[in-house]
Design a protein around this motif. Structure first.
Motif, PDB file in Angstrom:
ATOM      1  N   GLY A  23       5.947 -10.592   0.260  1.00 29.26           N
ATOM      2  CA  GLY A  23       5.546 -10.748  -0.987  1.00 29.26           C
ATOM      3  C   GLY A  23       4.822  -9.792  -1.648  1.00 29.26           C
ATOM      4  O   GLY A  23       4.214 -10.126  -2.667  1.00 29.26           O
ATOM      5  N   LYS A  24       5.311  -8.765  -1.364  1.00 30.21           N
ATOM      6  CA  LYS A  24       4.886  -7.434  -2.093  1.00 30.21           C
ATOM      7  C   LYS A  24       5.925  -6.506  -2.128  1.00 30.21           C
ATOM      8  O   LYS A  24       6.769  -6.234  -1.661  1.00 30.21           O
ATOM      9  N   VAL A  55       4.499   8.186  -3.577  1.00 27.29           N
ATOM     10  CA  VAL A  55       4.478   7.028  -2.492  1.00 27.29           C
ATOM     11  C   VAL A  55       2.822   6.638  -2.542  1.00 27.29           C
ATOM     12  O   VAL A  55       2.175   7.687  -2.424  1.00 27.29           O
ATOM     13  N   GLY A  56       2.719   5.445  -2.470  1.00 24.69           N
ATOM     14  CA  GLY A  56       1.124   4.850  -2.426  1.00 24.69           C
ATOM     15  C   GLY A  56       0.748   4.469  -3.664  1.00 24.69           C
ATOM     16  O   GLY A  56       1.230   4.913  -4.682  1.00 24.69           O
ATOM     17  N   LYS A  57      -0.362   3.387  -3.647  1.00 24.85           N
ATOM     18  CA  LYS A  57      -0.720   2.778  -4.509  1.00 24.85           C
ATOM     19  C   LYS A  57      -1.655   3.709  -5.620  1.00 24.85           C
ATOM     20  O   LYS A  57      -1.703   3.607  -6.831  1.00 24.85           O
ATOM     21  N   ASP A 100       0.663  -1.117  -0.160  1.00 27.99           N
ATOM     22  CA  ASP A 100      -0.073   0.138   0.008  1.00 27.99           C
ATOM     23  C   ASP A 100       0.765   1.365   0.151  1.00 27.99           C
ATOM     24  O   ASP A 100       0.510   2.185  -0.659  1.00 27.99           O
ATOM     25  N   ASP A 101       2.031   1.352   0.755  1.00 25.75           N
ATOM     26  CA  ASP A 101       2.871   2.244   0.526  1.00 25.75           C
ATOM     27  C   ASP A 101       4.178   2.250  -0.124  1.00 25.75           C
ATOM     28  O   ASP A 101       5.170   2.840   0.006  1.00 25.75           O
ATOM     29  N   VAL A 102       3.917   1.767  -1.134  1.00 29.25           N
ATOM     30  CA  VAL A 102       4.889   1.426  -2.336  1.00 29.25           C
ATOM     31  C   VAL A 102       5.672   2.730  -2.669  1.00 29.25           C
ATOM     32  O   VAL A 102       5.019   3.675  -2.627  1.00 29.25           O
ATOM     33  N   PHE A 104      14.953  -1.795 -10.395  1.00 28.29           N
ATOM     34  CA  PHE A 104      15.086  -2.119  -9.207  1.00 28.29           C
ATOM     35  C   PHE A 104      14.021  -2.237  -7.968  1.00 28.29           C
ATOM     36  O   PHE A 104      13.180  -1.476  -8.187  1.00 28.29           O
ATOM     37  N   PHE A 105      13.849  -3.401  -7.301  1.00 26.92           N
ATOM     38  CA  PHE A 105      12.679  -3.446  -6.409  1.00 26.92           C
ATOM     39  C   PHE A 105      13.286  -3.858  -5.197  1.00 26.92           C
ATOM     40  O   PHE A 105      14.316  -4.605  -4.773  1.00 26.92           O
ATOM     41  N   SER A 106      12.654  -3.678  -3.908  1.00 24.84           N
ATOM     42  CA  SER A 106      12.325  -4.008  -2.726  1.00 24.84           C
ATOM     43  C   SER A 106      11.082  -4.813  -2.480  1.00 24.84           C
ATOM     44  O   SER A 106      10.136  -4.196  -2.993  1.00 24.84           O
TER      45      SER A 106
END
Length: 133
Positions: free
Chosen positions: A114-115, A42-44, A29-31, A108-110
């Protein structure tokens, strides 16, 4: 639980299918979305708005995908080719006339629980500008 590589592969499969809801399902939700040459969103909800804008201006398919996962599974990266069509003029960029482009890019991803919690995308904007101008 899915590995970071699995989560990222699902995210890109949804991207290539034009499935924004599927992409959003891969995100926390806070991607934190770090856009190439842009500000961090920040945020979906902000990610969804970005996707809506991109879908209006561009049609893209990612090919030649290679996904890497860091030891421990908290981070991943991907290298790919963006095959696109410039559909509608994006503010501050050249006029869209259906130009096509082929552009190497990387992300690049964190990943936690699982999200995806962070997405960073890089490509050569000067190369893209040359291709569509």
């Amino acid at each position: 639980m899915a590995t970071a590589k699995d989560v990222v592969a699902g995210y890109f499969a949804a991207f290539n299918a034009g499935d924004t809801a599927g992409m959003l399902a891969c995100l926390s939700d806070d991607v934190a979305h770090h856009v190439n040459e842009g500000q961090v969103r920040v945020g979906k909800d902000k990610f969804a708005a970005f996707c809506d804008h991109m879908s209006r201006c561009y049609r893209e398919e990612l090919t030649d995908m290679v996904i890497f996962e860091a030891e421990g599974g908290a981070r991943a990266a991907a290298e790919y080719i963006v095959n696109g069509t410039y559909l509608a003029t994006d503010e501050g960029l050249p006029e869209a006339q259906g130009q096509t482009y082929r552009l190497p890019a990387g992300s690049f991803f964190s990943v936690e629980g699982g999200k995806i919690t962070r997405v960073v995308t890089y490509y050569n904007l000067a190369d893209w500008l040359q291709q569509v101008s």
